[in-house]
Scaffold this active site. Structure first.
Site, PDB file in Angstrom:
ATOM      1  N   HIS A 116       0.871  -1.177   0.000  1.00 24.65           N
ATOM      2  CA  HIS A 116       0.000   0.000   0.000  1.00 24.65           C
ATOM      3  C   HIS A 116       0.901   1.217   0.000  1.00 24.65           C
ATOM      4  CE1 HIS A 116      -3.001   2.931   1.160  1.00 24.65           C
ATOM      5  NE2 HIS A 116      -3.943   2.025   1.040  1.00 24.65           N
TER       6      HIS A 116
ATOM      7  N   ARG B  85      -6.515  10.452  -0.341  1.00 23.99           N
ATOM      8  CA  ARG B  85      -6.307  10.901  -1.714  1.00 23.99           C
ATOM      9  C   ARG B  85      -7.633  11.034  -2.445  1.00 23.99           C
ATOM     10  NH1 ARG B  85      -3.063   6.477  -3.632  1.00 23.99           N
ATOM     11  NH2 ARG B  85      -3.317   5.555  -1.579  1.00 23.99           N
TER      12      ARG B  85
END
Lengths: 627, 253
Positions: A249, A269
């Site tokens: 990740h 994000r």
């Protein structure tokens, strides 16, 4: 000698995360008697950590979304190595699985019209993730936990015993899956509380044990992610596929050291957070691979406009699939443009008002404030890649989740392989475990109808018991904690996010050495809630998983998704035609290539030929999918 | 910056036990769970402790640190004075199994006693419509990570084993409140049941539960007090009492 605790069930579900609980609910509703076995307390499984959401093309936010679009995104994310049938079932069925949770009491965040809200996420063309702030996994697990309680309440009312059909065996470790002949006969393990052994006799076993993150040094996984199900399946004769593919990740915490690896949700994000290096550059624009050029903005203005107008602008490159973002961060840090603590900056503070951040990302705010002393509404976070998810896993039949080659064995969720190909999209994990958890429950129910199972032989019981006793019979041997730390160094340094053939070979040797030494692990203390004793079994599982990963990684001479070879940097269509299959011969893991199942004609035609050309050989394109 | 830290860790089981002195290295930014793990890996391989996520999301590493119920993964070592010893003991309200691990099955039994959510039968999957503002009230309570610190600190049961039978505890009052405030739940009388069957009346709102909640759920203000008020309303409002009798209403909506 104490008498052995014995239970007889129709199905034993190993693991009480999302997939295990969903499987248990389905099997129970089909009339089966179900044992749920888990290493932790009920409701603590790693699913609680899932933050962003569950992907399902309900089309609540953008009505252009449908299963075909979701299917395409999933295949792209996996670089077309996915088992297409699994990706198809997943895309088609996930909306129903989400709505069903609502019937059981789940409370997702809402749209203005009062429908389930959906958020943007990396690799998904439309807003698709059903979510509850940034604690979606907790909502899923609690909803299914409460669904199980509801079913138990019905059983209590109807036949006076809440545990007549579903019983949870919490804090119990399964050390062996038992077979008689070639078929499943049950499982063997011990209570963590006191070390007392337990035998389950059952014609069907569903493995839903999650991931393998603890094999690596920096990981978002909890202690439970030790690849138990992967190893149990291997040892019982099942295959693992795609074990070279690990998802790092892109955004784990990097500071302070004690929290290194803990996840920073992709929703940061999705909600507008941007990545910058120590020079202040928004660097992701430099890392858009050619296969994604048409879908991602190559300048800041367009990227920023996308948050307001998604129909007329391309997506910001911060929302590329996870493998791309992780490699980009890795490159920036290696080039000397990292932060003081070896990460990059992720900043949402300049993008959204403080109160909105606290509302949409409450647990992130909490996590950074309490663990790192950082207020994310005012300053940037420092982030870097962390081992998060294993795409590889048990080779299964897509429709039934039945493990290939072992009648009576099923696998669902992270422990199953194929669904995500070489890289999983964020949000596809929670939907995966719902879709295939249910299918494993159905598959087991259908199987049990025609297979009543057989008793486990005394010799099998004795062998399983001897294995549990073994660590106590060694004196002055190896320390499991140290061996675990050594293994994590090896995987981190030699089979981590960037690999080379030479290093992977070195890893294979080192893993074998550690495995030989692990035969001498000695345990201090007794069987009573003894973490050193528990780790001895976890370690054994992690070693098998690491061996499988390293050997698969050595064979694949290309870079694709969660497997990056510095000595073979490009993606190669020829390598897309094979999966790597691991099996265990009782001594070591053997890996061989196996042809990938060909995309069906109907699904092939969902794609633009020019897109497929980026992934497939000319012969495959001409053939146009299988019938 | 690494330094030595003095700890006193309770070790033992249901029959016997006591505090053991340990000295262990501690580094900048570490939490209590980090130093417990270091003790485990270097000095006491069989030290029993529950933990999972190490990020304050699963609620496994509940224990008492200097007498206060807390999550060990969310307690910074730096939050204590440097020269001070830190004392770590198991949750007091539950029976010890070993060292820092207690038997929390009480909570799972109580969970079984709370009637489950009832979805409107006429609403098919996907048809539910709820406003964000309406789901938020219940969502606050669904943040609960079941660490059971509120159950541990609650003085109704902390030193009164005899009350456990008739008292569900704060964790389950917020569960009842959550269902009671769920926009679609069909089951009536949840508040009265909380009062009559789950011991809501035994709570005298000292707010200890709210204070220890790692999720900052306002257990007392947003769940317990509103339920207590509404129960009182119904019980002592003669007009509503009569209305309920005449129209055979099951209870308050």
């Amino acid at each position: 000698m104490k008498t052995l605790e014995k239970h007889r069930y129709d199905v034993v579900v190993i693991g009480a995360g999302g997939a295990g609980l969903r499987a248990a609910v389905e099997a129970r509703e089909a009339g089966l008697r179900v044992a749920i076995v888990c290493k932790s307390l009920f409701g603590k499984a790693h699913t609680v950590m899932a933050e962003g959401g569950a992907a399902a093309s309900m089309g609540n936010v953008n009505d252009k979304d449908n299963w075909q679009v979701h299917f395409r995104d999933t295949m792209r994310g996996g670089k077309f190595l996915n088992n297409y049938r699994m990706a198809e079932l997943h895309a088609k069925e996930s909306p129903d699985r989400i709505w069903e949770l609502e019937v059981w009491g789940a409370l997702f965040d809402r749209t203005k019209e009062g429908k389930i809200s959906q958020r943007n996420f990396g690799g998904h063309e439309y807003p698709r993730l059903a979510h509850v702030g940034d604690r979606t996994g907790l909502e899923l697990i609690r909803t299914m936990q409460q669904r199980i309680v509801a079913l138990q309440q019905i059983d209590a009312k109807e036949n006076g015993d809440a545990e007549s059909h579903i019983k949870v065996f919490a804090e119990l470790t399964i050390t062996e899956i038992l077979k008689e002949g070639n078929k499943i006969a049950g499982a063997y393990g011990y209570w963590r509380e006191n070390g007392n052994e337990v035998l389950f006799e059952a014609p069907a076993v569903i493995i839903a044990t999650g991931g393998v993150g603890k094999t690596f040094k920096i990981t978002s996984n909890s202690w439970e992610g030790t690849g138990d199900g992967h190893a149990l399946a291997l040892k019982s004769g099942a295959n693992l596929i795609d074990m070279e593919f690990l998802q790092f990740h892109p955004t784990g915490m990097v500071w302070p050291p004690s929290v290194r690896g803990i996840l920073v949700t992709e929703s940061v994000r999705g909600e507008g957070g941007i990545l910058t290096n120590s020079l202040g550059e928004r660097f992701m624009f430099k890392y858009i691979p050619s296969v994604f050029k048409e879908m991602y903005a190559d300048n800041e203005e367009e990227a920023d406009r996308w948050y307001l107008d998604q129909d007329n602008n391309r997506r910001p490159p911060e929302l590329l699939p996870r493998d791309e973002v992780a490699r980009a961060i890795n490159s920036e840090v290696k080039a000397g443009r990292g932060t003081q603590h070896g990460g990059v900056f992720l900043d949402v503070s300049k993008r959204l008002p403080a109160e909105v951040i606290k509302k949409r990302l409450p647990s992130m705010w909490h996590q950074f404030f309490e663990l790192a002393g950082v207020d994310i509404t005012k300053e940037a976070m420092e982030v870097g890649p962390t081992c998060h998810y294993v795409m590889g896993g048990v080779e299964v039949e897509p429709d039934t989740a039945a493990a290939v080659g072992v009648p009576g064995l099923f696998a669902a969720g992270e422990v199953a392989g194929g669904m995500h190909g070489s890289n999983r999209l964020g949000g596809n994990s929670l939907s995966d475990l719902l879709v295939f958890g249910r299918r494993a429950g159905m598959g087991a129910a259908a199987y049990v109808k025609n297979n009543s199972g057989s008793s486990v032989s005394d010799s099998a019981i004795a062998a399983a018991a001897a294995r549990i006793e073994a660590p106590f019979t060694k004196t002055g041997g190896e320390n499991a904690y140290s061996l675990h730390a050594e293994l994590q160094e090896v995987t981190h340094n030699l089979v981590g996010i960037i690999r080379t053939g030479k290093e992977v070979e070195e890893a294979i040797e080192k893993i074998a050495t550690i495995r030989a030494r692990s035969a001498n692990v000695a345990v201090v203390g007794d069987r009573k809630f003894n973490p050193g004793f528990h780790l001895a079994f976890d370690l054994d599982n992690m070693l098998l998983v690491a061996e499988s990963t390293a050997k698969s990684a050595l064979l694949r001479e290309e870079s694709r998704g969660g497997h990056t070879r510095d000595d073979f940097p490009g993606m190669n269509s020829k390598w897309r035609q094979v999966n790597h299959v691991s099996n265990f011969d009782g001594n070591k893991v053997n890996v061989k290539a196996q042809p990938l199942v060909t995309l069906s004609k109907e699904l092939f035609e969902l794609f633009d030929v020019h897109e497929l050309e980026k992934y497939m050989t000319q012969e495959e394109i001409v053939k146009g999918g299988s019938n | 910056m690494s330094r030595k830290l003095k700890l006193r860790i309770w070790r033992g089981d249901a029959t016997d036990g006591g505090l053991k002195n340990v000295e262990v290295e501690v580094n900048e930014g570490e939490v209590v769970l980090d130093v417990i793990h270091r003790v485990q890996a270097t000095q006491m391989g069989d030290l029993a402790v529950r933990w999972n996520c190490k990020a304050g999301k699963c609620g496994s590493c509940s224990m008492e640190i200097n007498g206060k119920p807390r999550l060990a993964c969310m307690t910074q070592v730096a939050s204590f004075p440097e020269d001070e010893e830190i004392t770590i003991t198991p949750l007091r309200a539950f029976p010890v199994i070993k060292d820092l691990v207690t038997d929390v099955s009480f909570n799972y039994k109580k969970a079984m006693e709370i009637p489950s959510y009832e979805h409107p039968a006429e609403l098919k999957p996907g048809e539910a419509r709820m406003a964000q503002v309406d789901v938020e009230r219940s969502q606050e309570f669904r943040k609960c990570i079941e660490c059971f610190l509120c159950q541990d600190v609650c003085h109704v049961v902390r030193d009164h084993e005899e009350n456990k039978k008739s008292f569900a505890g704060p964790r389950f009052f917020i569960r009842i409140a959550e269902l009671d405030m769920h926009p679609l739940d069909r089951l009536k009388n949840r508040k009265q049941k909380a009062q009559e069957e789950h011991g809501l009346g035994m709570c005298n709102i000292t707010k200890c539960c709210t204070e220890v909640c790692p999720e900052h759920i306002r257990i007392t203000d947003n769940a317990i007090i509103p339920m207590k008020e509404r129960v009182v309303d119904v019980k002592y409002d003669p007009v509503r009492w009569l209305g309920a009798k005449i129209r055979k209403r099951e209870g308050i909506v």
